[in-house]
Every structure is written in C-alpha cells, then in structure tokens.
Design an enzyme around this catalytic site. Sequence first.
Site, PDB file in Angstrom:
ATOM      1  N   ASP A   1      13.210  -5.674  -7.709  1.00  0.00           N
ATOM      2  CA  ASP A   1      13.526  -4.446  -7.106  1.00  0.00           C
ATOM      3  C   ASP A   1      14.957  -4.362  -6.406  1.00  0.00           C
ATOM      4  O   ASP A   1      15.572  -5.422  -5.975  1.00  0.00           O
ATOM      5  CB  ASP A   1      12.269  -3.985  -6.001  1.00  0.00           C
ATOM      6  CG  ASP A   1      12.342  -2.655  -5.657  1.00  0.00           C
ATOM      7  OD1 ASP A   1      13.040  -1.792  -6.586  1.00  0.00           O
ATOM      8  OD2 ASP A   1      11.980  -2.329  -4.802  1.00  0.00           O
ATOM      9  N   GLY A   2      15.501  -3.187  -6.392  1.00  0.00           N
ATOM     10  CA  GLY A   2      16.799  -3.325  -5.789  1.00  0.00           C
ATOM     11  C   GLY A   2      16.790  -1.491  -5.045  1.00  0.00           C
ATOM     12  O   GLY A   2      16.229  -0.791  -5.550  1.00  0.00           O
TER      13      GLY A   2
ATOM     14  N   GLU B   1      19.281  -2.649  -8.667  1.00  0.00           N
ATOM     15  CA  GLU B   1      18.124  -2.726  -9.627  1.00  0.00           C
ATOM     16  C   GLU B   1      18.721  -4.022 -10.583  1.00  0.00           C
ATOM     17  O   GLU B   1      17.942  -4.668 -11.065  1.00  0.00           O
ATOM     18  CB  GLU B   1      17.857  -1.611 -10.245  1.00  0.00           C
ATOM     19  CG  GLU B   1      17.223  -0.549  -9.150  1.00  0.00           C
ATOM     20  CD  GLU B   1      15.536  -0.827  -8.944  1.00  0.00           C
ATOM     21  OE1 GLU B   1      15.127  -1.715  -9.290  1.00  0.00           O
ATOM     22  OE2 GLU B   1      15.070  -0.013  -8.374  1.00  0.00           O
TER      23      GLU B   1
ATOM     24  N   ASP C   1      10.371  -1.488 -11.416  1.00  0.00           N
ATOM     25  CA  ASP C   1      10.022  -0.216 -11.302  1.00  0.00           C
ATOM     26  C   ASP C   1      11.256   0.927 -11.464  1.00  0.00           C
ATOM     27  O   ASP C   1      11.337   2.015 -11.525  1.00  0.00           O
ATOM     28  CB  ASP C   1       9.578   0.184  -9.984  1.00  0.00           C
ATOM     29  CG  ASP C   1      10.720  -0.200  -8.750  1.00  0.00           C
ATOM     30  OD1 ASP C   1      11.817  -0.494  -8.835  1.00  0.00           O
ATOM     31  OD2 ASP C   1      10.220  -0.135  -7.552  1.00  0.00           O
TER      32      ASP C   1
ATOM     33  N   HIS D   1       5.799   1.956  -5.438  1.00  0.00           N
ATOM     34  CA  HIS D   1       5.405   2.459  -4.223  1.00  0.00           C
ATOM     35  C   HIS D   1       3.779   3.032  -4.584  1.00  0.00           C
ATOM     36  O   HIS D   1       3.544   3.685  -4.226  1.00  0.00           O
ATOM     37  CB  HIS D   1       6.044   3.545  -3.641  1.00  0.00           C
ATOM     38  CG  HIS D   1       7.579   3.023  -3.323  1.00  0.00           C
ATOM     39  ND1 HIS D   1       7.770   2.280  -2.449  1.00  0.00           N
ATOM     40  CD2 HIS D   1       8.492   3.555  -4.043  1.00  0.00           C
ATOM     41  CE1 HIS D   1       9.209   2.180  -2.209  1.00  0.00           C
ATOM     42  NE2 HIS D   1       9.801   2.961  -3.478  1.00  0.00           N
TER      43      HIS D   1
ATOM     44  N   ASP E   1      10.029  -4.910  -2.785  1.00  0.00           N
ATOM     45  CA  ASP E   1      10.646  -3.769  -1.892  1.00  0.00           C
ATOM     46  C   ASP E   1      10.699  -3.947  -0.638  1.00  0.00           C
ATOM     47  O   ASP E   1      11.717  -3.710  -0.028  1.00  0.00           O
ATOM     48  CB  ASP E   1       9.457  -2.465  -1.979  1.00  0.00           C
ATOM     49  CG  ASP E   1      10.024  -1.373  -1.369  1.00  0.00           C
ATOM     50  OD1 ASP E   1      10.992  -0.753  -2.026  1.00  0.00           O
ATOM     51  OD2 ASP E   1       9.310  -0.746  -0.433  1.00  0.00           O
TER      52      ASP E   1
END
Length: 156
Positions: free
Chosen positions: A13-14, A51, A81, A135, A145
């Site tokens: 994630d980023g 990301e 994501d 999320h 996250d």
Amino acid sequence: MNQDKNKIDIYTDGGCSGNPGPGGWGYVILCNEKIYKNSGCDKETTNNKMELTAVIKALEAYKKSFESKAQDNQEVRVFTDSAYVKNGITSWIVAWLKNGWKTADKKDVKNKELWIALKKLSDHIKPEWVWVKGHSGNKWNEECDALVKKEIKNIL
C-alpha cells in the site's frame, strides 16, 4: 496467514497526506508462516508514486531475501488496492511500451522510471497480480495501510 507453502503472498500500500504531499509506503510479505514488514516515506510525493514504490520495494525484498530459497513451484502473489498499479502492470504497460512510453492520448506516461523498475522485477519474478478493495477489512491490506499512516505521521 497464508499456510500454503507453495505461495508467497505480498501485500502493498502507499498513500499521501495531500496529493502531492508527504507520503508513505508499506508492505507485508507472508512466507512459510513468517511475516516480514517494511515501510518508508517521502516528504513530497504522490499517491501513485507511493503505491508503485511499495510494490517495487516489496519485490526487491523478495528477490534479495526469498527468491534463492523459493521452491521451483512456489508462486508469488502481489495484492494491491491500487487499480492504477494492477491495471498498469497487467494491461496498460503493453501499449505504453509499443507507443514509446506514451499514453493513448500521446502524453508521456507518468512515473515512467518507476514503471520501468516494476516491469523489470515483474518480468523476472512473474507474480500473480491481485486487486483487493482497500479499507474493507482485509487484515494484511489494513496492516499495510497502518504502516503508510505511521510513516506519514512521522514526517508531518
């Protein structure tokens, strides 16, 4: 956790606080019932750069620390994501390469240097790319996250 010894799962994630703004990246590698995590930050960046950086850093870590120990039939799955990352590396990049790193509307591809690095790693490792909804309660996506948010908080 992934209990299948024939699979290594990588979650990434980023994100940023503002876009552009201070950003962070994070990854979790699940390998042979062990968990490996890492994260980092950039004082001025974009969501998409973070990301991409998360995936690149994760695949570099896999290549350095796990690849030589991997079994011949071991699969690598990358969970992201980011539709930008997944679509970019599995689909859009074919046209970008064909068109000299230009988009369909003849503009330069953004983050070209990161895409080149990711393509090189992806061609070597040949991971399966899996999009996960952010999320949404996926334990390892949420962990990534949290790593990103911690990195951003540390530089604000």
